[in-house]
Design a protein around this motif. Structure first.
Motif, PDB file in Angstrom:
ATOM      1  N   ARG A   1      -6.194 -25.485  25.460  1.00  0.00           N
ATOM      2  CA  ARG A   1      -5.788 -24.106  25.709  1.00  0.00           C
ATOM      3  C   ARG A   1      -6.869 -23.353  26.491  1.00  0.00           C
ATOM      4  O   ARG A   1      -6.577 -22.559  27.382  1.00  0.00           O
TER       5      ARG A   1
ATOM      6  N   SER B   1      -6.518 -29.053  20.564  1.00  0.00           N
ATOM      7  CA  SER B   1      -5.564 -28.085  21.114  1.00  0.00           C
ATOM      8  C   SER B   1      -6.292 -26.865  21.669  1.00  0.00           C
ATOM      9  O   SER B   1      -5.921 -26.328  22.719  1.00  0.00           O
TER      10      SER B   1
ATOM     11  N   SER C   1      -2.398 -23.129  17.413  1.00  0.00           N
ATOM     12  CA  SER C   1      -1.217 -23.995  17.371  1.00  0.00           C
ATOM     13  C   SER C   1      -0.074 -23.230  16.692  1.00  0.00           C
ATOM     14  O   SER C   1      -0.041 -23.132  15.462  1.00  0.00           O
ATOM     15  N   PRO C   2       0.852 -22.672  17.478  1.00  0.00           N
ATOM     16  CA  PRO C   2       1.885 -21.781  16.950  1.00  0.00           C
ATOM     17  C   PRO C   2       2.814 -22.402  15.904  1.00  0.00           C
ATOM     18  O   PRO C   2       3.362 -21.687  15.074  1.00  0.00           O
ATOM     19  N   LYS C   3       2.992 -23.721  15.931  1.00  0.00           N
ATOM     20  CA  LYS C   3       3.979 -24.355  15.063  1.00  0.00           C
ATOM     21  C   LYS C   3       3.425 -24.816  13.710  1.00  0.00           C
ATOM     22  O   LYS C   3       4.184 -25.102  12.789  1.00  0.00           O
ATOM     23  N   LYS C   4       2.122 -24.928  13.583  1.00  0.00           N
ATOM     24  CA  LYS C   4       1.547 -25.449  12.340  1.00  0.00           C
ATOM     25  C   LYS C   4       1.580 -24.384  11.249  1.00  0.00           C
ATOM     26  O   LYS C   4       1.319 -23.203  11.502  1.00  0.00           O
ATOM     27  N   THR C   5       1.890 -24.827  10.022  1.00  0.00           N
ATOM     28  CA  THR C   5       1.998 -23.905   8.898  1.00  0.00           C
ATOM     29  C   THR C   5       1.044 -24.286   7.772  1.00  0.00           C
ATOM     30  O   THR C   5       0.572 -25.428   7.695  1.00  0.00           O
TER      31      THR C   5
ATOM     32  N   PRO D   1      -1.814 -19.500  14.347  1.00  0.00           N
ATOM     33  CA  PRO D   1      -0.864 -19.425  15.466  1.00  0.00           C
ATOM     34  C   PRO D   1      -1.521 -19.258  16.828  1.00  0.00           C
ATOM     35  O   PRO D   1      -0.954 -19.665  17.850  1.00  0.00           O
ATOM     36  N   GLU D   2      -2.740 -18.664  16.864  1.00  0.00           N
ATOM     37  CA  GLU D   2      -3.424 -18.484  18.136  1.00  0.00           C
ATOM     38  C   GLU D   2      -3.841 -19.815  18.756  1.00  0.00           C
ATOM     39  O   GLU D   2      -4.022 -19.911  19.974  1.00  0.00           O
TER      40      GLU D   2
ATOM     41  N   LYS E   1       2.268 -19.174   8.953  1.00  0.00           N
ATOM     42  CA  LYS E   1       1.577 -19.805  10.065  1.00  0.00           C
ATOM     43  C   LYS E   1       0.117 -20.078   9.702  1.00  0.00           C
ATOM     44  O   LYS E   1      -0.531 -19.259   9.057  1.00  0.00           O
TER      45      LYS E   1
END
Length: 279
Positions: free
Chosen positions: A234, A230, A170-174, A167-168, A164
């Motif tokens: 948030r 993002s 953008s949870p999906k970005k790697t 993740p805090e 990741k």
């Protein structure tokens, strides 16, 4: 899915003619219109949608017209004019705070100023790139870079993503997706330069190494812009900035990756090593 597809087709049908007439006032006017809408979305996001903020913010948002007027008349300096408009806007906000006798928290004034300048400078930079030397092809990288970066970051993340990124935010970005976006954007910029060279019969001679380096910088910056947008959403607890594009959100949702890219590309293109990437 159908709604998103229809919206994308309609948006392209509008956007392509704007790009085709980018040498006319149509393009800066479109950038000004987007800046005004984006400013409204940002004010709504941060809870500052009172008339005392809206009118001066919308007036500042016409800044994308300045580079075009400057290029056509030669009587004003783009950077001086834009800086003057921003300074007037700042003075207005500070005066508003003073004459409200402390009823407006200074933190809110700072948030409004930073947020609106963030939006306005972006679209002004796109307009300035188009009016600058080599701008006929250079300004398109503002849109091409984030698009290539987002696309390949997504696919590389889906195929190879294991770690990741943040993740805090953008949870999906790697991490793998991010690196893939950077690499393929560099490749995409080189391919773009090659295509431009061919369609101009060599009149444009790209510098491929600086072009690839620019692609890497643009991808990295566009990803930061995306993550920043993002993070703001948030922080204020909203899903989308607006609803102009059904299924896609507002202007800020669609141009979040461009928000930092345009000013950085404008700066990079003025540096000795990068300045002749498409000349």
């Amino acid at each position: 899915m159908l709604k998103r597809t229809i919206t994308a087709i309609v948006a392209l049908a509008v956007f392509i003619p704007v790009l085709y007439f980018s040498h006319t006032i149509v393009f800066p006017a479109a950038m000004a219109a987007l800046a005004i809408i984006a400013a409204g979305e940002m004010l709504g996001c941060i809870g500052a949608k009172e008339i005392k903020y809206i009118i001066p913010s919308f007036l500042l948002a016409v800044c994308p017209l300045v580079p075009y007027i400057s290029a056509k008349t030669g009587k004003i300096d783009t950077y001086a004019a834009v800086c003057a408009m921003i300074c007037v806007y700042l003075v207005y906000l500070l005066a508003l705070s003073v004459f409200q006798k402390g009823k407006i928290p200074f933190e809110k004034i700072g948030t409004v100023f930073t947020s609106i300048c963030y939006v306005v400078i972006t679209f002004t930079a796109v307009s300035a790139l188009r009016q600058g030397e080599g701008g006929k092809y250079l300004y398109l990288l503002t849109f091409l870079g984030p698009w290539v970066s987002d696309t390949f970051a997504y696919f590389c993340g889906r195929l190879f993503g294991r770690h990741k990124l943040i993740p805090e935010v953008s949870p999906k970005k790697t991490v793998e997706g991010s690196v893939g976006g950077i690499v393929f954007t560099a490749v995409g910029f080189v391919v773009y330069g090659f295509i431009i060279s061919k369609i101009t019969d060599g009149a444009v001679s790209p510098s491929y190494l600086p072009l690839a380096a620019t692609g890497m910088i643009v991808s990295a910056i566009s990803q930061i812009g995306d993550l920043a947008a993002s993070l703001i959403k948030r922080n204020y607890g909203i899903k989308d900035y607006g609803s102009l594009f059904p299924g896609h959100g507002g202007v800020l949702d669609r141009f979040d990756s461009v928000l930092l890219t345009a000013p950085v590309l404008l700066i990079v293109s003025s540096l000795p090593f990068f300045g002749n990437i498409l000349m």
